[in-house]
Write a protein that holds these residues in place. Structure first.
Motif, PDB file in Angstrom:
ATOM      1  N   ASP A   1      49.836 -11.773   1.375  1.00  0.00           N
ATOM      2  CA  ASP A   1      48.766 -11.256   2.280  1.00  0.00           C
ATOM      3  C   ASP A   1      48.646 -10.067   2.877  1.00  0.00           C
ATOM      4  O   ASP A   1      47.971  -9.134   3.002  1.00  0.00           O
ATOM      5  N   GLU A   2      49.961  -9.779   3.702  1.00  0.00           N
ATOM      6  CA  GLU A   2      50.262  -8.394   4.039  1.00  0.00           C
ATOM      7  C   GLU A   2      50.211  -7.318   3.134  1.00  0.00           C
ATOM      8  O   GLU A   2      49.477  -6.454   3.690  1.00  0.00           O
ATOM      9  N   PHE A   3      50.521  -7.679   2.138  1.00  0.00           N
ATOM     10  CA  PHE A   3      50.697  -6.407   1.079  1.00  0.00           C
ATOM     11  C   PHE A   3      49.230  -6.137   0.678  1.00  0.00           C
ATOM     12  O   PHE A   3      48.656  -5.143   0.767  1.00  0.00           O
ATOM     13  N   GLU A   4      48.352  -7.187   0.284  1.00  0.00           N
ATOM     14  CA  GLU A   4      46.768  -7.004  -0.002  1.00  0.00           C
ATOM     15  C   GLU A   4      46.211  -6.347   1.026  1.00  0.00           C
ATOM     16  O   GLU A   4      45.325  -5.748   0.807  1.00  0.00           O
ATOM     17  N   ARG A   5      46.564  -6.617   2.395  1.00  0.00           N
ATOM     18  CA  ARG A   5      45.843  -6.185   3.309  1.00  0.00           C
ATOM     19  C   ARG A   5      46.126  -4.639   3.466  1.00  0.00           C
ATOM     20  O   ARG A   5      45.256  -3.439   3.967  1.00  0.00           O
ATOM     21  N   ALA A   6      47.120  -4.069   3.311  1.00  0.00           N
ATOM     22  CA  ALA A   6      47.669  -2.719   3.201  1.00  0.00           C
ATOM     23  C   ALA A   6      47.299  -1.955   2.433  1.00  0.00           C
ATOM     24  O   ALA A   6      46.971  -0.818   2.265  1.00  0.00           O
ATOM     25  N   TYR A   7      47.346  -2.732   0.982  1.00  0.00           N
ATOM     26  CA  TYR A   7      47.115  -1.786   0.106  1.00  0.00           C
ATOM     27  C   TYR A   7      45.654  -1.984  -0.618  1.00  0.00           C
ATOM     28  O   TYR A   7      45.615  -1.316  -1.690  1.00  0.00           O
ATOM     29  N   GLY A   8      44.708  -2.790  -0.274  1.00  0.00           N
ATOM     30  CA  GLY A   8      43.474  -2.993  -0.687  1.00  0.00           C
ATOM     31  C   GLY A   8      42.684  -1.904  -0.453  1.00  0.00           C
ATOM     32  O   GLY A   8      43.047  -0.921   0.263  1.00  0.00           O
ATOM     33  N   PRO A   9      41.489  -2.079  -1.119  1.00  0.00           N
ATOM     34  CA  PRO A   9      40.441  -0.953  -0.869  1.00  0.00           C
ATOM     35  C   PRO A   9      39.859  -0.749   0.426  1.00  0.00           C
ATOM     36  O   PRO A   9      39.372   0.551   0.845  1.00  0.00           O
ATOM     37  N   ALA A  10      40.254  -1.394   1.502  1.00  0.00           N
ATOM     38  CA  ALA A  10      39.868  -1.343   2.819  1.00  0.00           C
ATOM     39  C   ALA A  10      41.198  -1.123   3.798  1.00  0.00           C
ATOM     40  O   ALA A  10      40.944  -1.324   4.856  1.00  0.00           O
ATOM     41  N   GLY A  11      42.351  -1.152   2.958  1.00  0.00           N
ATOM     42  CA  GLY A  11      43.587  -1.125   3.685  1.00  0.00           C
ATOM     43  C   GLY A  11      44.242  -0.051   4.462  1.00  0.00           C
ATOM     44  O   GLY A  11      43.605   0.970   4.511  1.00  0.00           O
ATOM     45  N   ASP A  12      45.225  -0.163   4.922  1.00  0.00           N
ATOM     46  CA  ASP A  12      46.034   0.973   5.543  1.00  0.00           C
ATOM     47  C   ASP A  12      46.059   2.250   4.693  1.00  0.00           C
ATOM     48  O   ASP A  12      45.853   3.464   5.188  1.00  0.00           O
ATOM     49  N   TRP A  13      46.391   2.013   3.423  1.00  0.00           N
ATOM     50  CA  TRP A  13      46.206   3.301   2.493  1.00  0.00           C
ATOM     51  C   TRP A  13      45.069   3.894   2.405  1.00  0.00           C
ATOM     52  O   TRP A  13      44.989   5.293   2.425  1.00  0.00           O
ATOM     53  N   ALA A  14      44.060   3.036   2.124  1.00  0.00           N
ATOM     54  CA  ALA A  14      42.691   3.770   2.089  1.00  0.00           C
ATOM     55  C   ALA A  14      42.304   4.402   3.303  1.00  0.00           C
ATOM     56  O   ALA A  14      41.430   5.584   3.142  1.00  0.00           O
ATOM     57  N   ARG A  15      42.428   3.785   4.269  1.00  0.00           N
ATOM     58  CA  ARG A  15      41.849   4.411   5.541  1.00  0.00           C
ATOM     59  C   ARG A  15      42.753   5.656   5.718  1.00  0.00           C
ATOM     60  O   ARG A  15      42.039   6.647   6.201  1.00  0.00           O
TER      61      ARG A  15
END
Length: 107
Positions: free
Chosen positions: A23-37
């Motif tokens: 779940d943490e991975f998906e939040r960080a790497y998802g389309p609205a996650g940390d990387w996208a931001r």
């Protein structure tokens, strides 16, 4: 009317999320996650897609889309420290990370 397609630069990575951290991975790497931001700071960023393997639930692929290779390289040069810091913070979320490659779409 057929939509006009343009070439873009895609960067693809493969990951295996650490067990229990999906779940943490998906939040960080998802389309609205940390990387996208972080990527949104760069001119020419067009979005991120996160795909999960249906047969291997912890295996993922990201596809980052940029207007051009030059746009991505300019982003990396400008935000190198922030990129490296986020990369270090996200290491705990994965047990495998490998670049698949950089590609140019065919319009």
């Amino acid at each position: 009317m057929v939509p006009v397609r343009r070439a873009m630069h895609l960067i693809i990575w493969e990951f295996r999320a650490r067990a229990g951290r999906e779940d943490e991975f998906e939040r960080a790497y998802g389309p609205a996650g940390d990387w996208a931001r972080l990527f949104e700071r760069g001119d020419g960023y067009l979005g991120t897609e996160l795909l999960r393997d249906g047969d291997a639930g912890r295996r993922y692929v990201t596809i980052d889309r940029w207007a051009s290779r030059e746009a991505f390289e300019a982003f990396r040069a400008r935000w190198k420290k922030d990129y490296d810091d986020l990369d270090r913070r996200c290491e705990a979320l994965t047990e495998h990370e490998a670049p698949v490659g950089s590609f140019t779409s065919i319009p």
